[in-house]
Every structure is written in structure tokens, then in C-alpha cells.
Design a protein around this motif. Structure first.
Motif, PDB file in Angstrom:
ATOM      1  N   ALA A 175       0.832  -1.205   0.000  1.00 41.58           N
ATOM      2  CA  ALA A 175       0.000   0.000   0.000  1.00 41.58           C
ATOM      3  C   ALA A 175       0.868   1.256   0.000  1.00 41.58           C
ATOM      4  O   ALA A 175       0.559   2.246  -0.677  1.00 41.58           O
ATOM      5  CB  ALA A 175      -0.932  -0.007   1.209  1.00 41.58           C
ATOM      6  N   LEU A 176       1.954   1.227   0.751  1.00 37.00           N
ATOM      7  CA  LEU A 176       2.875   2.368   0.799  1.00 37.00           C
ATOM      8  C   LEU A 176       3.486   2.619  -0.579  1.00 37.00           C
ATOM      9  O   LEU A 176       3.506   3.764  -1.071  1.00 37.00           O
ATOM     10  CB  LEU A 176       3.973   2.106   1.829  1.00 37.00           C
ATOM     11  CG  LEU A 176       5.131   3.103   1.884  1.00 37.00           C
ATOM     12  CD1 LEU A 176       4.632   4.505   2.212  1.00 37.00           C
ATOM     13  CD2 LEU A 176       6.191   2.668   2.887  1.00 37.00           C
ATOM     14  N   ILE A 177       3.973   1.568  -1.221  1.00 34.64           N
ATOM     15  CA  ILE A 177       4.598   1.709  -2.548  1.00 34.64           C
ATOM     16  C   ILE A 177       3.590   2.247  -3.555  1.00 34.64           C
ATOM     17  O   ILE A 177       3.894   3.156  -4.338  1.00 34.64           O
ATOM     18  CB  ILE A 177       5.176   0.353  -3.006  1.00 34.64           C
ATOM     19  CG1 ILE A 177       6.369  -0.039  -2.127  1.00 34.64           C
ATOM     20  CG2 ILE A 177       5.590   0.409  -4.475  1.00 34.64           C
ATOM     21  CD1 ILE A 177       6.909  -1.426  -2.397  1.00 34.64           C
ATOM     22  N   ASN A 178       2.373   1.718  -3.526  1.00 34.13           N
ATOM     23  CA  ASN A 178       1.343   2.168  -4.470  1.00 34.13           C
ATOM     24  C   ASN A 178       1.000   3.645  -4.273  1.00 34.13           C
ATOM     25  O   ASN A 178       0.766   4.364  -5.248  1.00 34.13           O
ATOM     26  CB  ASN A 178       0.086   1.317  -4.319  1.00 34.13           C
ATOM     27  CG  ASN A 178       0.276  -0.097  -4.847  1.00 34.13           C
ATOM     28  OD1 ASN A 178       1.161  -0.345  -5.669  1.00 34.13           O
ATOM     29  ND2 ASN A 178      -0.536  -1.024  -4.377  1.00 34.13           N
ATOM     30  N   GLN A 179       1.001   4.093  -3.027  1.00 33.09           N
ATOM     31  CA  GLN A 179       0.679   5.494  -2.764  1.00 33.09           C
ATOM     32  C   GLN A 179       1.780   6.410  -3.278  1.00 33.09           C
ATOM     33  O   GLN A 179       1.510   7.465  -3.871  1.00 33.09           O
ATOM     34  CB  GLN A 179       0.482   5.713  -1.256  1.00 33.09           C
ATOM     35  CG  GLN A 179      -0.003   7.112  -0.887  1.00 33.09           C
ATOM     36  CD  GLN A 179      -1.366   7.415  -1.482  1.00 33.09           C
ATOM     37  OE1 GLN A 179      -2.303   6.668  -1.305  1.00 33.09           O
ATOM     38  NE2 GLN A 179      -1.465   8.524  -2.209  1.00 33.09           N
ATOM     39  N   VAL A 180       3.031   6.021  -3.056  1.00 29.71           N
ATOM     40  CA  VAL A 180       4.155   6.827  -3.548  1.00 29.71           C
ATOM     41  C   VAL A 180       4.102   6.911  -5.070  1.00 29.71           C
ATOM     42  O   VAL A 180       4.252   7.994  -5.656  1.00 29.71           O
ATOM     43  CB  VAL A 180       5.501   6.229  -3.079  1.00 29.71           C
ATOM     44  CG1 VAL A 180       6.670   6.987  -3.709  1.00 29.71           C
ATOM     45  CG2 VAL A 180       5.608   6.288  -1.558  1.00 29.71           C
ATOM     46  N   LEU A 181       3.892   5.784  -5.729  1.00 28.88           N
ATOM     47  CA  LEU A 181       3.838   5.778  -7.191  1.00 28.88           C
ATOM     48  C   LEU A 181       2.713   6.663  -7.710  1.00 28.88           C
ATOM     49  O   LEU A 181       2.879   7.388  -8.697  1.00 28.88           O
ATOM     50  CB  LEU A 181       3.657   4.350  -7.693  1.00 28.88           C
ATOM     51  CG  LEU A 181       4.842   3.389  -7.471  1.00 28.88           C
ATOM     52  CD1 LEU A 181       4.470   1.976  -7.900  1.00 28.88           C
ATOM     53  CD2 LEU A 181       6.080   3.861  -8.212  1.00 28.88           C
ATOM     54  N   VAL A 195       5.043   5.573   8.156  1.00 27.10           N
ATOM     55  CA  VAL A 195       4.564   4.201   8.022  1.00 27.10           C
ATOM     56  C   VAL A 195       3.345   3.930   8.902  1.00 27.10           C
ATOM     57  O   VAL A 195       2.582   2.978   8.644  1.00 27.10           O
ATOM     58  CB  VAL A 195       5.674   3.179   8.359  1.00 27.10           C
ATOM     59  CG1 VAL A 195       6.813   3.270   7.363  1.00 27.10           C
ATOM     60  CG2 VAL A 195       6.180   3.359   9.772  1.00 27.10           C
ATOM     61  N   LYS A 196       3.130   4.753   9.937  1.00 22.56           N
ATOM     62  CA  LYS A 196       1.954   4.558  10.788  1.00 22.56           C
ATOM     63  C   LYS A 196       0.662   4.667   9.980  1.00 22.56           C
ATOM     64  O   LYS A 196      -0.360   4.079  10.336  1.00 22.56           O
ATOM     65  CB  LYS A 196       1.935   5.593  11.914  1.00 22.56           C
ATOM     66  CG  LYS A 196       3.021   5.396  12.951  1.00 22.56           C
ATOM     67  CD  LYS A 196       2.920   6.459  14.029  1.00 22.56           C
ATOM     68  CE  LYS A 196       4.026   6.275  15.076  1.00 22.56           C
ATOM     69  NZ  LYS A 196       3.967   7.326  16.119  1.00 22.56           N
ATOM     70  N   ASP A 197       0.728   5.454   8.889  1.00 22.94           N
ATOM     71  CA  ASP A 197      -0.463   5.612   8.050  1.00 22.94           C
ATOM     72  C   ASP A 197      -0.680   4.415   7.136  1.00 22.94           C
ATOM     73  O   ASP A 197      -1.678   4.363   6.417  1.00 22.94           O
ATOM     74  CB  ASP A 197      -0.332   6.881   7.193  1.00 22.94           C
ATOM     75  CG  ASP A 197      -0.231   8.142   8.046  1.00 22.94           C
ATOM     76  OD1 ASP A 197      -0.828   8.162   9.137  1.00 22.94           O
ATOM     77  OD2 ASP A 197       0.456   9.090   7.617  1.00 22.94           O
TER      78      ASP A 197
END
Length: 490
Positions: A175-181, A195-197
Motif C-alpha cells: 500500500a505504501l509503494i502504491n501510494q508513492v507511485l 509508516v503509521k499511516d
């Protein structure tokens, strides 16, 4: 008169000529500026046409950036700001990881030259930028953390309740990688993430409708009134028992229901209860049931009926439990039975409580391995004109034709191959209480005079009790290889 008319015409012609001259002068005054303007516009158009062959139009934009009036070289320089390196900052437990963004666009003068006549230009993407960014993000390592817990239904203080979900500390890296992209694709401009988010979220929350529905189902099922009629005895399922049958989804576990029926069968079924018997000597003894005398619950059918009752829409259910066996067979045997006294080498046959036959017998040869074993038995079946074959303890084989044969079923449902049959070839030894200690002793069967066994055979039936008692084999050599029950005082 003619002269006056001639003069008048001449004056009119003169005035008309003067008027035309004046009009022509006016036209000439407007013509010069118009021609000049057209010449100027032509010059501007020509210059502009030449200019915009090497410069972008006034309204031209590339990926939203204004590049109007710029040359290809200047436009490239301005657009390179789009590839300005922006840091991606990942915060985790007070620490920061920084990743530099790779170049997103391929900005070349050649491409811009090809697009110089366009008003809206979309720059080509650097094909490797997303893969490179994903690899950089994928290389990040986070602490393992604790996984999130879904909301669930649990029994608390005897009541089903929804236990709320628990948020864990395990990072959902995908989810983190997808949001950054996504943010980079949208040119968000600021790329700072905590990362807490992105902690993994529970799949089921306490407000989940499915969970609420399951709780309602459980509540309805656990509060049902279900009564069982077990051969005339009433048994009402308790709330705790109903709860024990169900899983957290509100579904009935058939295996749990079957286990409960099995335990209930042990408690109520008469085949599991001891047999009480009073012999011809007036001694009352309690024996273990061999598991075939009396009745028990049909467990598969009863399980299915209970499951159906729990799942039904009715709040109250009454179940008549299906029974296997003979409910008329009492645990007190005093009507139809065969009684064998090993000590006296006697056999008695009772019908409707009345002694019909009393006869001498010869029982198993004096060895525990060939003993006629004490205990409660039943007649397995009846057969006529058959041959009994087997092997003695010494290895010798026997083959004996018999007219009447009634094998026995012993404790635990064991078919021992011991039975009651005629043996007239031993006629002269009937009445000899020590014959069983000789070679005339049987391989465990009850050898009987033909006339007596015929009477018993005609009045007996499969399932009839056969009670054997006595201690003549207590000191015999060898080991018992069949179930033995001496009984206990009742």
C-alpha cells in the motif's frame, strides 16, 4: 427661354463634377491606410510564420508547463525542472529513509522539435523510472510488528459478543509503494510518508454487517427451546449446550452435535447399562451388557434432527429421538433366557419366566484358552445342520457336524465362536462334572444332549440372553483370550 434652360443645365453639370471629385478624394484618403495595414499584417504573418517554425505557439504547454514563445532549446531547459530530483522521505519509529526520485520524463530536443506545432504536449515517460522507484521502495526494511486482529465473535461470560478489531503495527508495504507511485504520477511535489499511516488494517471491523448478522443468528439459535424425547424421558438442551454446538460464524458443527449425542447415548441407552440377573440358586448378580441387549439412540439420525431444529425458524422444537434395538428388553433379565452353571455343569432354559429345560452339559476343556467364559452373552443367530471346524490348543484340528448351532456374542460385541450345540457322541459323559477336564471338554462351546438343545433351539431367538457363571477355570493354566465377566453382587 432656351438660353435660361441651357445655363441651368450647365450649372448642374458643373456641380455634379465638383461633387464627384470630392468623393474620389475621400476614397483615396481611406485607401492608403488600409493598404498599409494589409502590408503590415502580411509582414507580421510572414515573420510569425517563420518565427513559429522554431518557437512554440503562444498557448503551447507541455505537461501543464507554459512554453509559449520559447525555442526548443529554452523549452527543454524549462521542462527539465520536471525531472528535478525530489526526495521521497519514509518515516518509521523516529527514523527517516530518503530515496531520490529517478528522472520521470524523457525530454529531448528531437521530441520537442517534432511537437513544436502542438498546443498541448505530453512528454514521454522514462520507461525505467517506475521500475527503478519500485525497486528502491521494495528494498526498504521495516520492523516485523504485530499483525492486526479482525473483529470477531466470542463468548464472554456466557454471552456471545463482538470483540472489536485490533490495529497492529505491521506495515502494509504494498500500500505504501502504491501510494508513492500514485503521488509521483500526479506530480504531487511533496513526498513525505509515515509508516503509521500504512499499518495493515483489519479485514473485519466491529461495524461489519456480516458480523452483526452472525451475532444475531447466534443469539437466536442459543436461546431456542429444544426438547428431546428419549424413549419416554424428556431432555431439554441448555443454552450452554446449544452454544457448544456452534462456531463463531453461527454455523452448527455437526461433529460437535454428534459427540454430544454419543455422550447422551451412553447415559440413556440401555445397552450401556448393566444387566441384573438372579440365578436358580437365588443369587442376584450384575453383569456388563454386551452392547446388543436393549436399545440405544440412532446417533446419525438424532444428530441431523438436532441440526435441523437449531437451524429452523421456530423458537421451540420437540424431537422424538429415533431408537435402535428392542425397548421392551429390560436391564433385569427374568423372562426369556439361557442360564449356564459352570460349577454344576448344568444349563437351564427359561421362557416367560418359567423353566422349560434343565440339562447336563460339558463345557470348555480345562484351560483358560479353551474355557467357556463367564459373563452376559446373547444368541447371535441360529443355524441347523452345519459343521464346526477349528483348531485345538495342541494344534490338532477338529471338524464336528452339528444339527443345532447357536453362537454367542460376548461383552464388547465380541463374537467368540463359542456357542451352544448338540454333542450326542459324548452322551455317556453328560452328568460327569469333571468331563471338561478330560479330552471330552470342548473348545469353549457348551456341548448339550440333542433332545435338550432341540427344545432350547425351538424356543430361543437371536438376541436372547445367555448368562454364564462359575469359577471352575480360575486355577486353569493358560490365559483367557475372550472377555470374562464374573459379575458383582447386585
Amino acid at each position: 427661354m432656351e438660353n435660361e434652360e441651357t445655363v441651368s443645365r450647365s450649372e448642374k453639370n458643373t456641380r455634379a463634377s465638383q461633387s464627384n471629385n470630392h468623393s474620389n478624394k475621400k476614397k483615396n484618403r481611406w485607401l492608403v491606410p488600409v493598404v498599409g495595414l494589409l502590408i503590415c499584417l502580411s509582414l507580421v504573418f510572414t515573420v510569425g510564420l517563420f518565427y513559429f517554425q522554431s518557437h512554440f505557439f503562444v498557448t503551447a504547454k507541455a505537461n501543464g508547463v507554459d512554453i509559449g514563445f520559447l525555442s526548443v532549446k529554452d523549452a527543454k531547459k524549462k521542462l527539465e525542472d520536471l525531472n528535478k530530483s525530489e526526495p521521497v522521505i519514509i518515516k518509521s519509529n523516529g527514523k527517516e529513509e530518503t530515496i531520490e526520485l529517478p528522472e520521470k520524463y524523457e525530454i529531448t530536443e528531437e521530441y520537442l522539435k517534432q511537437s513544436i506545432g502542438n498546443h498541448s504536449i505530453k512528454l514521454p515517460i522514462n520507461e525505467d523510472y517506475k521500475t527503478e522507484l519500485q525497486n528502491k521502495l521494495g528494498a526498504l526494511a521495516f520492523e516485523e510488528g504485530t499483525p492486526s486482529q479482525d473483529a470477531k465473535i466470542e463468548k464472554v461470560d456466557g454471552v456471545y459478543q463482538i470483540v472489536p478489531e485490533q490495529i497492529g503495527t505491521t506495515v502494509d508495504k504494498e500500500a505504501l509503494i502504491n501510494q508513492v507511485l500514485k503521488d509521483v504520477d500526479d506530480n504531487k511535489g511533496t513526498y513525505v510518508y509515515d509508516v503509521k499511516d500504512f499499518y495493515q488494517k483489519p479485514g473485519v471491523t466491529k461495524d461489519d454487517k456480516g458480523l452483526q448478522d452472525k451475532l444475531a443468528i447466534l443469539s437466536k439459535k442459543e436461546n431456542k427451546s429444544i426438547t428431546l424425547d428419549i424413549n419416554g424421558e424428556k431432555l431439554t438442551l441448555t443454552k450452554e449446550e446449544l452454544q457448544s454446538f456452534m462456531n463463531e460464524s453461527g454455523d452448527v458443527d455437526q461433529n460437535k452435535v454428534y459427540a454430544w449425542v454419543e455422550q447422551t447415548n451412553q447415559k440413556y441407552g440401555s445397552i450401556f447399562k448393566p444387566i441384573v440377573f438372579t440365578n436358580v440358586h437365588g443369587v442376584t448378580t450384575k453383569y456388563k451388557n454386551n452392547g446388543s441387549y436393549g436399545w440405544d439412540i440412532n446417533m446419525p439420525q438424532t444428530r441431523d434432527l438436532i441440526v435441523q431444529a437449531i437451524n429452523s425458524d421456530k423458537e421451540t422444537e420437540a424431537i422424538t429421538v429415533p431408537i435402535d434395538g428392542d425397548v421392551t428388553q429390560s436391564t433385569t433379565v427374568n423372562k426369556d433366557y439361557v442360564e449356564i452353571d459352570l460349577n454344576d455343569q448344568k444349563m437351564y432354559f427359561f421362557k416367560d419366566g418359567v423353566k422349560v429345560v434343565e440339562t447336563d452339559v460339558i463345557t470348555g476343556r480345562y484351560n483358560k484358552g479353551t474355557a467357556t467364559v463367564p459373563g452376559f452373552h446373547t444368541i447371535l443367530y441360529k443355524d441347523t445342520d452345519t459343521k464346526l471346524e477349528g483348531e485345538m490348543l495342541d494344534g490338532s484340528e477338529y471338524s464336528v457336524p452339528v444339527k443345532y448351532w447357536m453362537p454367542l456374542k460376548s461383552y464388547g460385541g465380541v463374537v467368540t465362536q463359542i456357542g451352544i450345540h448338540d454333542a450326542d457322541y459324548k452322551a455317556e459323559y453328560f452328568g460327569n462334572k469333571e468331563a471338561y477336564k478330560t479330552n471330552f471338554g470342548s473348545n469353549g462351546c457348551i456341548n448339550t444332549p440333542g433332545e435338550a438343545v432341540a427344545q432350547i433351539f425351538n424356543g430361543a431367538y437371536a438376541g436372547m440372553p445367555v448368562i454364564i457363571y462359575g469359577h471352575i477355570y480360575d486355577d486353569a493354566p493358560g490365559e483367557f483370550d475372550k472377555p470374562v465377566d464374573y459379575g458383582e453382587p447386585a
